[in-house]
Design a protein around this motif. Structure first.
Motif, PDB file in Angstrom:
ATOM      1  N   VAL A  90       0.817  -1.139   0.012  1.00 31.36           N
ATOM      2  CA  VAL A  90       0.019  -0.071  -0.110  1.00 31.36           C
ATOM      3  C   VAL A  90       0.989   1.019  -0.050  1.00 31.36           C
ATOM      4  O   VAL A  90       0.553   2.131  -0.860  1.00 31.36           O
ATOM      5  N   GLU A  91       1.969   1.332   0.889  1.00 32.87           N
ATOM      6  CA  GLU A  91       2.878   2.434   0.963  1.00 32.87           C
ATOM      7  C   GLU A  91       3.557   2.692  -0.360  1.00 32.87           C
ATOM      8  O   GLU A  91       3.718   3.736  -0.783  1.00 32.87           O
ATOM      9  N   GLU A  92       4.098   1.338  -1.083  1.00 32.75           N
ATOM     10  CA  GLU A  92       4.807   1.733  -2.261  1.00 32.75           C
ATOM     11  C   GLU A  92       3.693   2.179  -3.457  1.00 32.75           C
ATOM     12  O   GLU A  92       4.113   2.828  -4.246  1.00 32.75           O
ATOM     13  N   ASN A  93       2.275   1.681  -3.541  1.00 31.06           N
ATOM     14  CA  ASN A  93       1.514   2.349  -4.359  1.00 31.06           C
ATOM     15  C   ASN A  93       1.315   3.792  -4.252  1.00 31.06           C
ATOM     16  O   ASN A  93       1.328   4.361  -5.310  1.00 31.06           O
ATOM     17  N   GLY A 139      -4.311   4.084   8.156  1.00 30.02           N
ATOM     18  CA  GLY A 139      -3.321   4.052   9.092  1.00 30.02           C
ATOM     19  C   GLY A 139      -2.392   2.852   9.369  1.00 30.02           C
ATOM     20  O   GLY A 139      -1.089   2.953   9.533  1.00 30.02           O
ATOM     21  N   GLU A 140      -2.996   1.808   9.496  1.00 31.32           N
ATOM     22  CA  GLU A 140      -2.468   0.639   9.693  1.00 31.32           C
ATOM     23  C   GLU A 140      -2.297  -0.476   8.666  1.00 31.32           C
ATOM     24  O   GLU A 140      -1.671  -1.504   8.944  1.00 31.32           O
ATOM     25  N   GLN A 141      -2.737   0.107   7.497  1.00 30.45           N
ATOM     26  CA  GLN A 141      -2.515  -0.773   6.320  1.00 30.45           C
ATOM     27  C   GLN A 141      -1.450  -0.886   5.342  1.00 30.45           C
ATOM     28  O   GLN A 141      -1.501  -1.492   4.424  1.00 30.45           O
ATOM     29  N   GLN A 183     -11.145  -0.612   0.709  1.00 34.70           N
ATOM     30  CA  GLN A 183      -9.679  -0.239   1.279  1.00 34.70           C
ATOM     31  C   GLN A 183      -8.830  -0.123  -0.257  1.00 34.70           C
ATOM     32  O   GLN A 183      -8.171   0.737  -0.199  1.00 34.70           O
ATOM     33  N   LYS A 184      -9.114  -0.783  -1.132  1.00 35.12           N
ATOM     34  CA  LYS A 184      -8.114  -0.950  -2.434  1.00 35.12           C
ATOM     35  C   LYS A 184      -8.486   0.562  -3.019  1.00 35.12           C
ATOM     36  O   LYS A 184      -7.607   1.194  -3.476  1.00 35.12           O
ATOM     37  N   GLN A 185      -9.911   0.775  -3.283  1.00 38.96           N
ATOM     38  CA  GLN A 185     -10.289   2.193  -3.748  1.00 38.96           C
ATOM     39  C   GLN A 185      -9.694   3.415  -2.884  1.00 38.96           C
ATOM     40  O   GLN A 185      -9.349   4.551  -3.279  1.00 38.96           O
ATOM     41  N   ARG A 186      -9.491   3.345  -1.477  1.00 41.47           N
ATOM     42  CA  ARG A 186      -8.941   4.247  -0.631  1.00 41.47           C
ATOM     43  C   ARG A 186      -7.436   4.503  -0.774  1.00 41.47           C
ATOM     44  O   ARG A 186      -7.042   5.592  -0.929  1.00 41.47           O
ATOM     45  N   SER A 241     -19.358   4.874   2.061  1.00 43.82           N
ATOM     46  CA  SER A 241     -18.374   5.319   2.737  1.00 43.82           C
ATOM     47  C   SER A 241     -17.174   5.884   1.805  1.00 43.82           C
ATOM     48  O   SER A 241     -16.612   6.837   2.425  1.00 43.82           O
ATOM     49  N   ILE A 242     -16.923   5.545   0.465  1.00 47.43           N
ATOM     50  CA  ILE A 242     -16.191   6.136  -0.536  1.00 47.43           C
ATOM     51  C   ILE A 242     -16.626   7.401  -0.770  1.00 47.43           C
ATOM     52  O   ILE A 242     -15.874   8.659  -0.904  1.00 47.43           O
ATOM     53  N   LEU A 243     -17.993   7.770  -0.826  1.00 49.34           N
ATOM     54  CA  LEU A 243     -18.730   9.090  -1.149  1.00 49.34           C
ATOM     55  C   LEU A 243     -18.233  10.124  -0.117  1.00 49.34           C
ATOM     56  O   LEU A 243     -17.992  11.276  -0.389  1.00 49.34           O
ATOM     57  N   ALA A 244     -18.598   9.582   0.973  1.00 47.62           N
ATOM     58  CA  ALA A 244     -18.389  10.206   2.335  1.00 47.62           C
ATOM     59  C   ALA A 244     -16.892  10.878   2.740  1.00 47.62           C
ATOM     60  O   ALA A 244     -16.452  11.851   3.015  1.00 47.62           O
TER      61      ALA A 244
END
Length: 341
Positions: A99-102, A131-133, A145-148, A178-181
């Motif tokens: 995730v960080e590298e992406n 933050g923890e992923q 989570q992928k979309q985040r 949740s993504i719209l929010a």
């Protein structure tokens, strides 16, 4: 600000020409969330990708913050594209990267220092709620989570504009909300202009300020979401609104009451007038009585709206005056039938 002027896009295959976009003219204000809605094949993806010139228009201009992107050299265009982030329907993450590298990927392409990359990645992970992923891989994440991660990556270079290509259509309804929010929160905190395409009116109603309806490569209707939602003009717009509209239709019991002893009207409320006792004040002045046959109250982004079907009873002149008072108060009133005596 984004301005699309006389935009036209054609695809040629032998002697056949497909007109994907036809004379598109749009102005998108800085800091607003602008939605483009259309059926599959209507041209909405082509239109969105024209904003950062992933699709170069056949004719017309794309002006972002005063810069005509269609006139730039390849190098200048690459520089301007860093100011335009993009998120995709199917995430487009690097499966072999964390995730960080992406999230760090566009920063490293831009030559950002290692310390600055690390600080920015941490900031973005917190912003999108991951933050923890950071050390996980995409295969270990849910769709939301992928979309985040995709959103965080799109924001890495501090863009002024965020393009969303069907960003929620691969997600379930709860995750979509949740993504719209999150997009609303990002828009509020960063004052970033968001342009999104969708085929779901729920998305438009939930977060957009204005909307354009595209059909067969043309913009057939545009305006504030409230205006377009409450008074659609084009048939395609009406089809989309039917996806989410709370229908105000008289049921059998109510229909039995629409006889010659009363006038049935539908009152449309918008904004803070939704909660004002306008009907109550009007009937107090005119002396008519009323019964509520059906009604709803909903919201479009931060704007409340409602519809109310009522039967007025009393002298004909008093009923007409009631309707006049309602309209003078800014309400939209549709008369179903007259029958007062």
């Amino acid at each position: 600000m984004i301005k699309l002027q006389q935009l036209r896009k054609e695809y040629r295959s032998g002697s056949h020409t497909t007109h994907a976009l036809k004379e598109i003219n749009l102005t998108i204000e800085k800091g607003e969330i602008f939605g483009i809605i259309g059926h599959s094949g209507a041209g909405k993806s082509t239109l969105l990708r024209s904003i950062n010139l992933l699709e170069r228009p056949t004719e017309g201009k794309v002006i972002v913050d005063g810069v005509d992107l269609t006139s730039l050299s390849t190098k200048r265009l690459q520089e301007q594209r860093r100011r335009i982030g993009m998120i995709f329907q199917h995430f487009n993450l690097l499966s072999s990267a964390t995730v960080e590298e992406n999230i760090a990927f566009p920063l490293r392409l831009a030559g950002t220092s290692k310390s600055a990359v690390q600080a920015r990645v941490r900031e973005l992970l917190d912003l999108v709620g991951l933050g923890e992923q950071g050390r996980k891989y995409p295969a270990q994440l849910s769709g939301g989570q992928k979309q985040r991660v995709g959103i965080a990556r799109a924001l890495a270079t501090n863009p002024d504009v965020l393009l969303c290509d069907e960003a929620t259509s691969a997600l379930d309804p709860q995750t979509t909300n949740s993504i719209l929010a999150l997009l609303l929160d990002i828009n509020s905190k960063l004052n970033i202009t968001i342009v999104l395409i969708t085929h779901e009116m729920h998305v438009i109603r939930s977060i957009c300020d204005r909307v354009a309806v595209i059909h067969a490569g043309q913009i057939v209707e545009q305006g504030s979401v409230a205006e377009v939602f409450m008074k659609p003009r084009h048939g395609v717009t009406k089809q989309f609104i039917e996806q989410v509209a709370d229908p105000v239709e008289l049921d059998a019991a109510a229909a039995d009451q629409t006889d010659v002893s009363g006038t049935v009207i539908q009152i449309n409320f918008l904004g803070e007038t939704t909660y004002d006792p306008i009907l109550s004040r009007a009937v107090q002045q005119t002396g008519v009585t009323f019964s509520i046959l059906q009604g709803t109250i909903s919201r479009m982004k931060n704007t409340p709206y409602g519809q109310l079907v009522v039967r007025l009873q009393g002298p004909a002149e008093a009923a007409e005056q009631t309707i006049v008072l309602l309209r003078e108060s800014g309400l939209d009133v549709e008369v179903y039938n007259h029958g007062l005596v």
